[in-house]
Write a protein that holds these residues in place. Structure first.
Motif, PDB file in Angstrom:
ATOM      1  N   ILE A 170       5.576  -0.282  16.680  1.00 18.04           N
ATOM      2  CA  ILE A 170       6.138  -1.226  17.642  1.00 18.04           C
ATOM      3  C   ILE A 170       7.014  -0.458  18.620  1.00 18.04           C
ATOM      4  N   ARG A 171       6.850  -0.755  19.885  1.00 22.04           N
ATOM      5  CA  ARG A 171       7.687  -0.164  20.927  1.00 22.04           C
ATOM      6  C   ARG A 171       8.647  -1.230  21.439  1.00 22.04           C
ATOM      7  N   ILE A 172       9.918  -0.868  21.486  1.00 24.27           N
ATOM      8  CA  ILE A 172      10.955  -1.791  21.956  1.00 24.27           C
ATOM      9  C   ILE A 172      11.641  -1.160  23.156  1.00 24.27           C
ATOM     10  N   ILE A 173      11.641  -1.881  24.260  1.00 29.07           N
ATOM     11  CA  ILE A 173      12.300  -1.442  25.486  1.00 29.07           C
ATOM     12  C   ILE A 173      13.611  -2.207  25.611  1.00 29.07           C
ATOM     13  N   ILE A 231       9.575   1.777  16.263  1.00 31.63           N
ATOM     14  CA  ILE A 231       9.817   1.473  14.856  1.00 31.63           C
ATOM     15  C   ILE A 231       8.494   1.132  14.182  1.00 31.63           C
ATOM     16  N   SER A 232       8.502   1.258  12.867  1.00 28.00           N
ATOM     17  CA  SER A 232       7.361   0.860  12.050  1.00 28.00           C
ATOM     18  C   SER A 232       7.920   0.277  10.754  1.00 28.00           C
ATOM     19  N   VAL A 233       8.002  -1.034  10.705  1.00 26.89           N
ATOM     20  CA  VAL A 233       8.571  -1.723   9.545  1.00 26.89           C
ATOM     21  C   VAL A 233       7.562  -1.681   8.406  1.00 26.89           C
ATOM     22  N   GLN A 234       7.996  -1.161   7.272  1.00 27.38           N
ATOM     23  CA  GLN A 234       7.076  -0.924   6.168  1.00 27.38           C
ATOM     24  C   GLN A 234       6.971  -2.073   5.175  1.00 27.38           C
ATOM     25  N   PRO A 265       1.222   1.826  20.928  1.00 25.82           N
ATOM     26  CA  PRO A 265       1.848   0.886  19.988  1.00 25.82           C
ATOM     27  C   PRO A 265       1.032  -0.389  19.842  1.00 25.82           C
ATOM     28  N   ALA A 266       1.215  -1.049  18.702  1.00 26.09           N
ATOM     29  CA  ALA A 266       0.512  -2.308  18.468  1.00 26.09           C
ATOM     30  C   ALA A 266       1.026  -3.391  19.405  1.00 26.09           C
ATOM     31  N   ILE A 267       2.337  -3.483  19.570  1.00 30.88           N
ATOM     32  CA  ILE A 267       2.928  -4.446  20.499  1.00 30.88           C
ATOM     33  C   ILE A 267       4.120  -3.795  21.185  1.00 30.88           C
ATOM     34  N   SER A 286       5.426  -8.433  26.144  1.00 35.80           N
ATOM     35  CA  SER A 286       4.615  -8.061  27.304  1.00 35.80           C
ATOM     36  C   SER A 286       3.121  -8.143  27.035  1.00 35.80           C
ATOM     37  N   ASP A 287       2.721  -8.148  25.761  1.00 35.88           N
ATOM     38  CA  ASP A 287       1.294  -8.159  25.433  1.00 35.88           C
ATOM     39  C   ASP A 287       0.701  -9.556  25.414  1.00 35.88           C
ATOM     40  N   TYR A 288       1.533 -10.566  25.580  1.00 35.23           N
ATOM     41  CA  TYR A 288       1.060 -11.946  25.530  1.00 35.23           C
ATOM     42  C   TYR A 288       1.428 -12.640  26.836  1.00 35.23           C
ATOM     43  N   ASN A 289       0.471 -13.302  27.434  1.00 39.38           N
ATOM     44  CA  ASN A 289       0.691 -14.018  28.684  1.00 39.38           C
ATOM     45  C   ASN A 289       0.474 -15.504  28.479  1.00 39.38           C
TER      46      ASN A 289
END
Length: 266
Positions: A175-178, A209-212, A113-115, A131-134
């Motif tokens: 996009i992956r949502i946990i 999801i993939s928002v178009q 996933p992108a994020i 999680s991809d940003y620190n």
């Protein structure tokens, strides 16, 4: 301004409308598939309704007690029994094939996933973790999202649907949502995105999801989580991919770093 005499609303929308009839406008392939499947099943339902209604009216008309005072006794009808067994079994097959395809596509896990966003449900607000940003202290980018009180709403904002911090996602990206709760069961549901994922204590559930298209999409908790269950809305804002980085930096990162510095001062 909409007319006050408008009774039913049949129009594309990304939030619930008064007296709305029908689905919200689809923003993901999953939601578009759900709408198409609904229309396909409704086609078969209408055919069945017309056919059964015709048989019922015909039976009431031709077999009225005044026209047939002495009813005939039909013991066996091989042809009609074969037809009424075969045709009802064929119709579920036409419904099952697209429905299974949709179910498998909804359960598909995105490998890269992108994020990744972690949505944590609380009583009665939500915490989102990118999680991809620190941050500077190597902590994930985290912020809380509270509903805006009715007295603080601005013109054009929806009651019980608007929040102080929206979830920013890039459009046309995977996009992956946990989803997980911090206390009691919750749910993360956004109708326009075609997602509804329960947050079960002690478990991590995952949706993709993939928002178009760009826009603002509203949702609510669909699990009764306590007294203020109605005050935990979800707002997802999809922005162009080229503007996503700057929007996250300007809107979310300053808030997180400011809270961290305030905690350090305390």
């Amino acid at each position: 301004m909409k007319s006050k005499w408008l009774f039913l609303t049949i129009a594309p929308c990304d939030a619930a409308e008064p007296w709305q009839l029908g689905f919200q406008d689809a923003a993901t392939p999953m939601m578009q598939g759900i709408i198409d499947l609904h229309h396909d099943i409704f086609f078969f339902l209408i055919l069945i309704l017309v056919f059964v209604s015709r048989i019922l009216v015909r039976a009431l008309w031709h077999f009225h007690y005044k026209k047939n005072p002495i009813p005939q006794r039909i013991v066996h009808g091989t042809t009609i029994e074969i037809l009424r067994t075969i045709f009802p079994s064929i119709i579920p097959m036409f419904i099952a094939i697209p429905s299974f395809a949709l179910l498998y596509s909804m359960d598909e896990v995105v490998v890269d996933p992108a994020i990744t966003i972690k949505a944590i449900g609380h009583q009665w607000y939500r915490t989102y973790e990118y999680s991809d940003y620190n941050s500077s202290d190597e902590q994930s980018l985290t912020f809380d999202s509270y509903t805006i009180p009715e007295d603080d709403l601005e013109l054009g904002q929806s009651r019980l649907l608007e929040v102080d911090n929206r979830v920013l996602v890039p459009a046309k990206s995977h996009i992956r949502i946990i989803v997980t709760p911090a206390d009691v069961p919750h749910s993360w549901a956004v109708p326009s995105l075609g997602v509804k994922c329960d947050a079960v204590p002690g478990r991590l559930n995952q949706i993709s999801i993939s928002v178009q298209r760009e826009g603002v999409y509203y949702g609510q908790c669909s699990e009764i989580c306590g007294t203020n269950h109605a005050f935990t809305p979800i707002v997802v804002e999809a922005v162009p991919s080229k503007d996503y980085g700057s929007r996250v930096s300007n809107q979310l990162i300053p808030q997180t770093t400011g809270e961290a510095s305030a905690e350090m001062k305390e």
